[in-house]
Structures are given as structure tokens and as C-alpha cells.
Design a protein around this motif. Structure first.
Motif, mmCIF file in Angstrom:
data_model
loop_
_atom_site.group_PDB
_atom_site.id
_atom_site.type_symbol
_atom_site.label_atom_id
_atom_site.label_comp_id
_atom_site.label_asym_id
_atom_site.label_seq_id
_atom_site.Cartn_x
_atom_site.Cartn_y
_atom_site.Cartn_z
ATOM 1 N N ASP A 41 4.848 55.957 39.690
ATOM 2 C CA ASP A 41 3.894 55.611 40.737
ATOM 3 C C ASP A 41 3.157 56.881 41.108
ATOM 4 O O ASP A 41 3.721 57.795 41.722
ATOM 5 N N MET A 42 1.882 56.975 40.741
ATOM 6 C CA MET A 42 1.136 58.213 40.922
ATOM 7 C C MET A 42 0.806 58.514 42.376
ATOM 8 O O MET A 42 0.296 59.603 42.670
ATOM 9 N N THR A 43 1.077 57.596 43.273
ATOM 10 C CA THR A 43 0.836 57.866 44.696
ATOM 11 C C THR A 43 2.025 58.558 45.359
ATOM 12 O O THR A 43 1.923 58.995 46.504
ATOM 13 N N GLN A 44 3.147 58.671 44.652
ATOM 14 C CA GLN A 44 4.327 59.306 45.231
ATOM 15 C C GLN A 44 4.177 60.818 45.238
ATOM 16 O O GLN A 44 3.503 61.408 44.386
ATOM 17 N N ALA A 45 4.808 61.449 46.199
ATOM 18 C CA ALA A 45 4.798 62.911 46.271
ATOM 19 C C ALA A 45 5.389 63.499 44.998
ATOM 20 O O ALA A 45 6.406 63.013 44.489
ATOM 21 N N GLU A 49 5.088 65.895 37.972
ATOM 22 C CA GLU A 49 5.818 65.179 36.927
ATOM 23 C C GLU A 49 4.950 64.946 35.700
ATOM 24 O O GLU A 49 5.402 65.088 34.559
ATOM 25 N N ILE A 50 3.699 64.591 35.935
ATOM 26 C CA ILE A 50 2.795 64.353 34.814
ATOM 27 C C ILE A 50 2.527 65.646 34.054
ATOM 28 O O ILE A 50 2.481 65.667 32.816
ATOM 29 N N TRP A 59 -8.009 54.933 47.644
ATOM 30 C CA TRP A 59 -8.548 56.250 47.294
ATOM 31 C C TRP A 59 -7.455 57.221 46.858
ATOM 32 O O TRP A 59 -7.702 58.116 46.062
ATOM 33 N N GLU A 60 -6.258 57.054 47.391
ATOM 34 C CA GLU A 60 -5.167 57.965 47.047
ATOM 35 C C GLU A 60 -4.903 57.968 45.546
ATOM 36 O O GLU A 60 -4.686 59.023 44.946
ATOM 37 N N LEU A 61 -4.948 56.783 44.934
ATOM 38 C CA LEU A 61 -4.671 56.690 43.502
ATOM 39 C C LEU A 61 -5.900 56.987 42.664
ATOM 40 O O LEU A 61 -5.863 57.814 41.761
ATOM 41 N N LYS A 62 -7.015 56.333 42.973
ATOM 42 C CA LYS A 62 -8.164 56.492 42.091
ATOM 43 C C LYS A 62 -8.964 57.760 42.385
ATOM 44 O O LYS A 62 -9.214 58.556 41.476
ATOM 45 N N VAL A 63 -9.364 57.986 43.612
ATOM 46 C CA VAL A 63 -10.213 59.144 43.910
ATOM 47 C C VAL A 63 -9.393 60.437 43.882
ATOM 48 O O VAL A 63 -9.622 61.331 43.062
ATOM 49 N N PHE A 64 -8.406 60.543 44.763
ATOM 50 C CA PHE A 64 -7.632 61.779 44.818
ATOM 51 C C PHE A 64 -6.713 61.933 43.614
ATOM 52 O O PHE A 64 -6.408 63.064 43.203
#
Length: 260
Positions: free
Chosen positions: A65-69, A74-75, A109-114
Motif C-alpha cells: 500500500d503506497m500510502t503507508q509510511a 520499501e520500493i 492525492w496522497e497516492l497519485k499526486v504525492f
């Protein structure tokens, strides 16, 4: 035509379905080794197995989940050596200013923009240190077509267009190309849901979504392959002078405007 991509390492986010899945298939067909990121472990594993069998390429997967801290870190540990980054994860919710509340707006926005910005910030220096790379942002033509009923998405996509052009305008000085792609409607499960929602709002019946599809150029949405193949070309050395720009693939929708 040989795209000269054999053996390149390509990182694709949001890779388990829709355009992301199509991107994985298109790059694998060119002999690229893949690093695929998405939430669904099952979908990623199934996709990876099929690509390994069909093309004999290396495919690594990361269910995240790319929105997690800590997601970007990790990526980077997973695929910080990528030659090509395709930012593709995320879908900003539709609706007007009051339909999309502050929490939903920020979540989209957290996932796509940021998400795009943060992963680019992390990977760019590594590409520079290795002598180059390509960063492709899958944005969407909503950024060129401000829509009262897609206000969060129109605004977010416009921001990503500006981000892409600002960075890509000078990135060739570091041997890196940064390019955005603005698909219009694409034949995925998402567009089917969007059309049903529009049909319910505009025509009073979601079952009439086919009537809205008929109004698109050629009476259809773009295929996933038509979009994915464009990304492959833009990632390739055959597009080595392309940076700091946005390529729109929407059948002319954005150019249909009239003053009367």
C-alpha cells in the motif's frame, strides 16, 4: 521495430490491473525485466507468472500500500536500480467540490499526486548517479479539461502535468528524461464504472452508459494496448529527445473545443 529496451529494468506502480497490467505486458514483450508494485499480492503473482512463461523475463513483485509510511523506502530497496520508472498508481475520486470532502481529496492525492512526486524524488538521484534513466508519469487528460464534476482529479492531474514539465525541462542535463502521458477514456473496469456514474447523473439510468460511450471518438474508448505501446516508445532510446512534455492520447477529445 526494435525499441532497444531488451534487458532494461522497468519499475511500474499500480501494476496489477488496468493500464498498469497492460504496461507490464508491453514492456515484457520488449524483453524488459520488471519490478511490479501494487496492493494485490494475488494479482501480481498471477501476472508475473504469466509474463515469465510468455517472455522469459525476470519479474519481481512487491505487494504494498503506497500510502503507508515508509512505502517509498520499501520500493527503493526493492527496485532502486530501475532504468525506467512508470508512475501509474492511484485514481483520484470523481465528484464536485462538495461531493469530495477534505479527507477523500487528500487520500486521492496522497497516492497519485504525492506518490508520483515522492517516488520520483527518491529515484532521480540514483538514475543520475548511474548516468541516466526515464521517468514516465501516467496522468490523464482531466488535467487539460477542467471539469466541475471531476474537480479533485482535474486539479491533481494539472499539478502533475506542471510537475512533469518543470522537472523534465532540465532533466536531460542529468541524462534523465521525464515525460507525461495523458490518456483519455481507456477500456478498463474503471471507465465502465465512471460511465455508469455519469449515465445515472446525466441520463437518470446507469444502464444507458453505452450512449455516452458512443459519443467518444470512433465510438469507443482507447484500448489498454494503444496506451501501453505509447509508453514503451517513450521509454525507448528511439524517443531520446523527448522530455519535459505531455503526450495526450484521447482521440482528439481535448482538441474538440469550440468558441461557439
Amino acid at each position: 521495430m526494435d525499441m532497444e529496451l531488451t534487458g532494461r529494468r522497468v519499475l511500474v506502480t499500480g501494476a496489477s490491473q488496468g493500464i498498469g497490467e497492460g504496461l507490464a505486458k508491453a514492456f515484457a514483450a520488449e524483453g524488459c525485466h520488471l519490478a511490479l508494485v501494487a496492493r494485490s499480492a494475488d494479482k501480481l503473482e498471477a501476472l508475473a507468472a504469466g509474463l515469465r512463461a510468455a517472455h522469459g523475463v525476470r519479474v519481481d513483485v512487491l505487494a504494498l500500500d503506497m500510502t503507508q509510511a515508509g512505502a517509498v523506502e520499501e520500493i527503493m530497496a526493492f527496485a532502486g536500480d530501475a532504468d525506467v520508472l512508470v508512475n501509474n498508481a492511484g485514481a483520484i475520486p470523481g465528484g464536485n467540490l462538495w461531493d469530495v470532502d477534505a479527507q477523500a481529496w487528500r487520500k486521492g492525492w496522497e497516492l497519485k499526486v504525492f506518490g508520483y512526486i515522492d517516488l520520483t524524488r527518491a529515484l532521480y538521484p540514483r538514475m543520475k548517479a548511474r548516468g541516466g534513466g526515464v521517468i514516465l508519469n501516467n496522468i490523464g487528460n482531466g488535467g487539460q479539461n477542467p471539469d466541475f464534476n471531476y474537480i479533485a482529479g482535474s486539479t491533481g492531474n494539472a499539478a502533475l502535468m506542471a510537475f512533469t514539465c518543470a522537472l523534465g525541462g532540465r532533466s536531460l542535463e542529468d541524462g534523465i528524461r521525464v515525460v507525461g502521458v495523458n490518456p483519455g477514456p481507456v477500456a478498463t473496469e474503471r471507465i465502465a464504472k465512471v460511465l455508469k456514474s455519469h449515465a445515472a447523473r446525466l441520463l437518470g439510468d446507469e444502464a444507458r452508459s453505452g450512449e455516452l460511450m458512443a459519443g467518444y471518438p470512433l465510438g469507443r474508448a482507447a484500448t489498454v494496448a494503444e496506451v501501453a505501446d505509447l509508453f514503451v516508445y517513450l521509454a525507448s532510446p528511439r524517443s531520446s529527445y523527448t522530455s519535459g512534455t505531455i503526450v495526450t492520447v484521447d482521440g482528439g477529445i481535448t482538441s474538440r473545443r469550440s468558441v461557439a
